[in-house]
Design a protein around this motif. Sequence first.
Motif, PDB file in Angstrom:
ATOM      1  N   PHE A  90      36.381  40.855  46.992  1.00 30.05           N
ATOM      2  CA  PHE A  90      35.060  40.643  46.406  1.00 30.05           C
ATOM      3  C   PHE A  90      34.720  39.162  46.279  1.00 30.05           C
ATOM      4  CE2 PHE A  90      36.503  44.799  44.989  1.00 30.05           C
ATOM      5  CZ  PHE A  90      35.403  45.583  45.309  1.00 30.05           C
ATOM      6  N   LEU A  91      35.505  38.314  46.928  1.00 33.04           N
ATOM      7  CA  LEU A  91      35.272  36.868  46.838  1.00 33.04           C
ATOM      8  C   LEU A  91      34.599  36.310  48.082  1.00 33.04           C
ATOM      9  CD1 LEU A  91      38.707  35.728  45.345  1.00 33.04           C
ATOM     10  CD2 LEU A  91      36.700  36.606  44.149  1.00 33.04           C
ATOM     11  N   ARG A  92      34.078  37.171  48.932  1.00 31.46           N
ATOM     12  CA  ARG A  92      33.553  36.707  50.224  1.00 31.46           C
ATOM     13  C   ARG A  92      32.125  36.196  50.142  1.00 31.46           C
ATOM     14  NH1 ARG A  92      35.601  41.902  53.612  1.00 31.46           N
ATOM     15  NH2 ARG A  92      34.810  42.898  51.723  1.00 31.46           N
ATOM     16  N   GLY A  93      31.422  36.451  49.057  1.00 29.93           N
ATOM     17  CA  GLY A  93      30.048  35.972  48.939  1.00 29.93           C
ATOM     18  C   GLY A  93      30.004  34.486  48.647  1.00 29.93           C
ATOM     19  N   ILE A  94      28.840  33.897  48.868  1.00 25.13           N
ATOM     20  CA  ILE A  94      28.682  32.458  48.645  1.00 25.13           C
ATOM     21  C   ILE A  94      27.980  32.164  47.324  1.00 25.13           C
ATOM     22  CG2 ILE A  94      28.685  31.920  51.105  1.00 25.13           C
ATOM     23  CD1 ILE A  94      25.627  31.713  50.960  1.00 25.13           C
ATOM     24  N   ASP A  95      27.657  33.224  46.565  1.00 24.78           N
ATOM     25  CA  ASP A  95      27.055  33.004  45.258  1.00 24.78           C
ATOM     26  C   ASP A  95      27.754  33.887  44.227  1.00 24.78           C
ATOM     27  OD1 ASP A  95      26.124  35.567  45.684  1.00 24.78           O
ATOM     28  OD2 ASP A  95      24.079  34.948  46.172  1.00 24.78           O
ATOM     29  N   LYS A  96      27.189  33.979  43.048  1.00 23.41           N
ATOM     30  CA  LYS A  96      27.826  34.707  41.951  1.00 23.41           C
ATOM     31  C   LYS A  96      27.455  36.188  41.905  1.00 23.41           C
ATOM     32  CE  LYS A  96      27.753  30.672  38.867  1.00 23.41           C
ATOM     33  NZ  LYS A  96      27.311  30.169  37.551  1.00 23.41           N
ATOM     34  N   SER A  97      26.551  36.623  42.746  1.00 24.59           N
ATOM     35  CA  SER A  97      25.983  37.957  42.605  1.00 24.59           C
ATOM     36  C   SER A  97      26.921  39.054  43.114  1.00 24.59           C
ATOM     37  CB  SER A  97      24.652  38.041  43.356  1.00 24.59           C
ATOM     38  OG  SER A  97      24.856  37.871  44.746  1.00 24.59           O
TER      39      SER A  97
ATOM     40  N   GLU B  38      36.991  31.644  39.358  1.00 24.36           N
ATOM     41  CA  GLU B  38      35.958  31.783  38.328  1.00 24.36           C
ATOM     42  C   GLU B  38      35.200  33.103  38.466  1.00 24.36           C
ATOM     43  OE1 GLU B  38      32.906  28.593  36.198  1.00 24.36           O
ATOM     44  OE2 GLU B  38      33.559  28.301  38.269  1.00 24.36           O
ATOM     45  N   HIS B  39      35.336  33.738  39.632  1.00 18.83           N
ATOM     46  CA  HIS B  39      34.682  35.023  39.865  1.00 18.83           C
ATOM     47  C   HIS B  39      35.124  36.072  38.843  1.00 18.83           C
ATOM     48  CE1 HIS B  39      34.653  32.796  43.627  1.00 18.83           C
ATOM     49  NE2 HIS B  39      33.637  33.538  44.049  1.00 18.83           N
ATOM     50  N   ALA B  40      36.341  35.947  38.319  1.00 20.43           N
ATOM     51  CA  ALA B  40      36.801  36.901  37.318  1.00 20.43           C
ATOM     52  C   ALA B  40      35.909  36.864  36.086  1.00 20.43           C
ATOM     53  CB  ALA B  40      38.252  36.587  36.935  1.00 20.43           C
ATOM     54  N   VAL B  41      35.520  35.671  35.679  1.00 20.46           N
ATOM     55  CA  VAL B  41      34.616  35.519  34.538  1.00 20.46           C
ATOM     56  C   VAL B  41      33.237  36.068  34.876  1.00 20.46           C
ATOM     57  CG1 VAL B  41      33.430  33.841  33.076  1.00 20.46           C
ATOM     58  CG2 VAL B  41      35.856  33.538  33.612  1.00 20.46           C
ATOM     59  N   TRP B  42      32.716  35.692  36.038  1.00 19.64           N
ATOM     60  CA  TRP B  42      31.373  36.150  36.419  1.00 19.64           C
ATOM     61  C   TRP B  42      31.324  37.671  36.531  1.00 19.64           C
ATOM     62  CZ3 TRP B  42      31.498  32.212  41.013  1.00 19.64           C
ATOM     63  CH2 TRP B  42      31.402  30.920  40.501  1.00 19.64           C
ATOM     64  N   GLY B  43      32.383  38.270  37.064  1.00 22.53           N
ATOM     65  CA  GLY B  43      32.417  39.718  37.197  1.00 22.53           C
ATOM     66  C   GLY B  43      32.408  40.421  35.848  1.00 22.53           C
TER      67      GLY B  43
END
Length: 213
Positions: A30-37, A85-90
């Motif tokens: 789930f880290l392949r995107g270039i933004d936080k969405s 940081e994606h863990a926080v955003w998720g």
Amino acid sequence: MSEATHLIQGRAAAIRIENLDTDQIMPKQFLRGIDKSGLAQGLLYDLRFDPAGVPRPDFVLNQPRYQGANILLCGSNFGCGSSREHAVWGLQQYGIQAVIAPSFGEIFYSNAMNNQLMLVMLPAQQVHALMEEAEREGSPVLIDVDQRRVKSKGLDVDFTVSDRHRQMFLERLDVIGLTLRQRAAIAAFAERHWRQHPWYQNVASQTRQRLRA
């Protein structure tokens, strides 16, 4: 979340797993995107879903009584592992506004607090008491960031958070916003510095001009 900006109140869900790392919180696919969405779907994916993508009915966040939970009660060292940081955003995109645990991974703690995800550290005995209460009664939990207190039906305790992180949460500031509050002092320092050391200013551009001459 309460309309009062210093309060987080809602249903709590207990995840009784020690050392739950950021790779589990937000798996690599789930880290392949270039933004936080689009990260809510990936949150705790391997715990929420089986290999066929079917929700696991025994996992707490899949159970009807915990739908809409916005506070997690977790084991020690929550958020250890990689610095993603994606863990926080998720967590935030899923609707989680606070995590209560005995301890957190150091980098995860900084990432969370800098992104308005409130992390509360309490002694393990108090976290376990909250877990048992959430599982037994489902009563709401209240986190008062201004007063640094956690309250539930059976618990009313203080917690520690730094003045800086408390201020950032109450004023909805990230680290850049917190720094910009000192804009006048920064400008005054810069003006004083260049006045005292004018030969440092614009060295690169002046060098380029001399080389072109």
